[in-house]
Design a protein around this motif. Structure first.
Motif, PDB file in Angstrom:
ATOM      1  N   ARG A 123       0.878  -1.152  -0.043  1.00  0.00           N
ATOM      2  CA  ARG A 123       0.012   0.101   0.017  1.00  0.00           C
ATOM      3  C   ARG A 123       1.001   1.129  -0.209  1.00  0.00           C
ATOM      4  NH1 ARG A 123      -3.382  -0.107  -2.291  1.00  0.00           N
ATOM      5  NH2 ARG A 123      -4.538  -1.939  -1.427  1.00  0.00           N
ATOM      6  N   LEU A 124       1.922   1.216   0.616  1.00  0.00           N
ATOM      7  CA  LEU A 124       2.890   2.203   0.699  1.00  0.00           C
ATOM      8  C   LEU A 124       3.277   2.607  -0.778  1.00  0.00           C
ATOM      9  CD1 LEU A 124       4.656   4.385   2.032  1.00  0.00           C
ATOM     10  CD2 LEU A 124       6.428   2.506   2.366  1.00  0.00           C
ATOM     11  N   LEU A 125       4.071   1.574  -1.597  1.00  0.00           N
ATOM     12  CA  LEU A 125       4.159   1.692  -2.749  1.00  0.00           C
ATOM     13  C   LEU A 125       3.268   2.322  -3.815  1.00  0.00           C
ATOM     14  CD1 LEU A 125       6.380   1.437  -5.021  1.00  0.00           C
ATOM     15  CD2 LEU A 125       5.893  -0.933  -5.283  1.00  0.00           C
ATOM     16  N   ARG A 130       1.136   6.794  -6.787  1.00  0.00           N
ATOM     17  CA  ARG A 130      -0.278   7.346  -7.076  1.00  0.00           C
ATOM     18  C   ARG A 130       0.081   8.755  -6.918  1.00  0.00           C
ATOM     19  NH1 ARG A 130      -4.383   7.109 -10.265  1.00  0.00           N
ATOM     20  NH2 ARG A 130      -6.264   8.225  -9.532  1.00  0.00           N
ATOM     21  N   GLU A 131       0.286   9.303  -5.735  1.00  0.00           N
ATOM     22  CA  GLU A 131       0.714  10.802  -5.450  1.00  0.00           C
ATOM     23  C   GLU A 131       1.804  11.313  -6.100  1.00  0.00           C
ATOM     24  OE1 GLU A 131       0.761  11.446  -1.191  1.00  0.00           O
ATOM     25  OE2 GLU A 131      -1.444  10.582  -0.949  1.00  0.00           O
ATOM     26  N   SER A 132       2.851  10.576  -6.635  1.00  0.00           N
ATOM     27  CA  SER A 132       3.917  11.398  -7.091  1.00  0.00           C
ATOM     28  C   SER A 132       3.615  11.398  -8.641  1.00  0.00           C
ATOM     29  CB  SER A 132       5.272  10.596  -7.163  1.00  0.00           C
ATOM     30  OG  SER A 132       4.903   9.312  -7.714  1.00  0.00           O
ATOM     31  N   GLY A 133       2.772  10.679  -9.434  1.00  0.00           N
ATOM     32  CA  GLY A 133       2.308  10.562 -10.498  1.00  0.00           C
ATOM     33  C   GLY A 133       3.311   9.848 -11.609  1.00  0.00           C
ATOM     34  N   ARG A 134       4.283   9.108 -10.781  1.00  0.00           N
ATOM     35  CA  ARG A 134       5.314   8.493 -11.467  1.00  0.00           C
ATOM     36  C   ARG A 134       5.065   6.797 -11.587  1.00  0.00           C
ATOM     37  NH1 ARG A 134       7.450  12.892  -9.227  1.00  0.00           N
ATOM     38  NH2 ARG A 134       9.212  13.933 -10.488  1.00  0.00           N
ATOM     39  N   VAL A 135       5.866   6.325 -12.492  1.00  0.00           N
ATOM     40  CA  VAL A 135       5.833   4.945 -12.731  1.00  0.00           C
ATOM     41  C   VAL A 135       7.098   4.121 -12.288  1.00  0.00           C
ATOM     42  CG1 VAL A 135       3.792   4.909 -14.430  1.00  0.00           C
ATOM     43  CG2 VAL A 135       6.301   4.922 -15.004  1.00  0.00           C
ATOM     44  N   GLY A 136       6.985   2.906 -12.083  1.00  0.00           N
ATOM     45  CA  GLY A 136       8.420   2.380 -11.752  1.00  0.00           C
ATOM     46  C   GLY A 136       8.861   1.514 -13.070  1.00  0.00           C
TER      47      GLY A 136
END
Length: 274
Positions: A123-125, A130-136
């Motif tokens: 859930r942390l990841l 989600r909040e950063s708007g980035r993807v891994g």
């Protein structure tokens, strides 16, 4: 829904135990190949043309063809040993803006679900992405094949991490041989304005629920009608057969009765002459 892989998502020193599930499935109508004469599904056999024998699963191995007709055999244990830890880990190697990755590279989609011990880290990841708007961006191995992958936070159908397998850059085909795409074409300003106006007119928030497979619905309806027609034809043939069989049985019964009656008539006549 059955998981197809168990392992962990790794970023930094954090390891999240997860399971992987296919996010999409092939829809539509599927047809099978049948023997025309009897409508029986045909079978495909795994056959060795050199030994002229049919093969069972335990007689088949993978092989890499390094020259015409020359192979290096490779079994599952060899691959697991070669891949080592990567076969069990989705390694997040960097984070990026989603629009930096060309959709051309997107392949299969999967859901990630946490094991019980990894719920909080999962859930942390999800929340951080989600909040950063980035993807891994990650490396992962599925079915003995290593690929690039994109990990993103989705809330479309639950707060879930979604993994997209990505094509390697060298596997994306070049556009060099495509015709006309590099030719300069003069575009009239008025035509461009009308085209942009039409785009604005048709622009609205995208909702997947607005779309359905219309062709599949029409095909299902047609197949239903066809199935009904075939059922009627079969019933008609069965009914005709029953009538024929019944008539035949009646005729045979009548013949049998007549044959049985003849000796009786003969006996009656004999008594009269005496």
């Amino acid at each position: 829904m059955h998981s197809m892989w168990r392992g962990s998502v790794s970023f930094g020193l954090v390891n999240i135990p997860v399971r992987l599930f296919k996010a999409t499935e092939t829809g539509g109508i599927h047809f099978r190949q049948l023997h025309k004469a009897c409508l029986t599904p045909i079978a495909y056999k795994k056959y060795c043309p050199r030994c002229e024998v049919e093969l069972g699963p335990d007689e088949i191995v993978r092989g890499f063809e390094y020259a015409k007709g020359a192979f290096v055999p490779v079994d599952d244990e060899d691959l697991r040993e070669f891949q080592g830890r990567r076969a069990e880990t989705i390694d997040l190697v960097q984070f990026a803006e989603a629009d930096e990755i060309d959709p051309m590279m997107f392949q299969s989609a999967y859901y990630l679900a946490p094991e019980a011990s990894g719920k909080k880290a999962y859930r942390l990841l999800w929340k951080a992405l989600r909040e950063s708007g980035r993807v891994g961006v990650a490396r992962m191995t599925l079915r003995s094949t290593e690929s690039l992958a994109l990990v993103r936070a989705s809330d479309l159908n639950g707060n879930v991490l979604v993994v997209h397998a990505l094509a390697w850059p060298e596997d994306v085909r070049s556009t060099e041989e495509l015709p006309y795409i590099r030719e300069e074409v003069d575009i009239d300003a008025n035509e461009l304005e009308v085209a942009e106006s039409l785009i604005r007119q048709l622009t609205k928030p995208f909702s997947p629920d607005d779309y359905r497979d219309e062709n599949r619905a029409r095909l299902e309806s047609w197949l239903g009608e066809r199935r009904g027609e075939l059922a009627e034809q079969t019933a008609g043939k069965a009914g005709a057969a029953e009538v024929v069989d019944l008539m035949e049985a009646l005729k045979k019964s009548l013949q049998a009765a007549q044959q049985a009656e003849k000796p009786r008539e003969g006996k009656r006549k004999k008594r009269k002459t005496s």
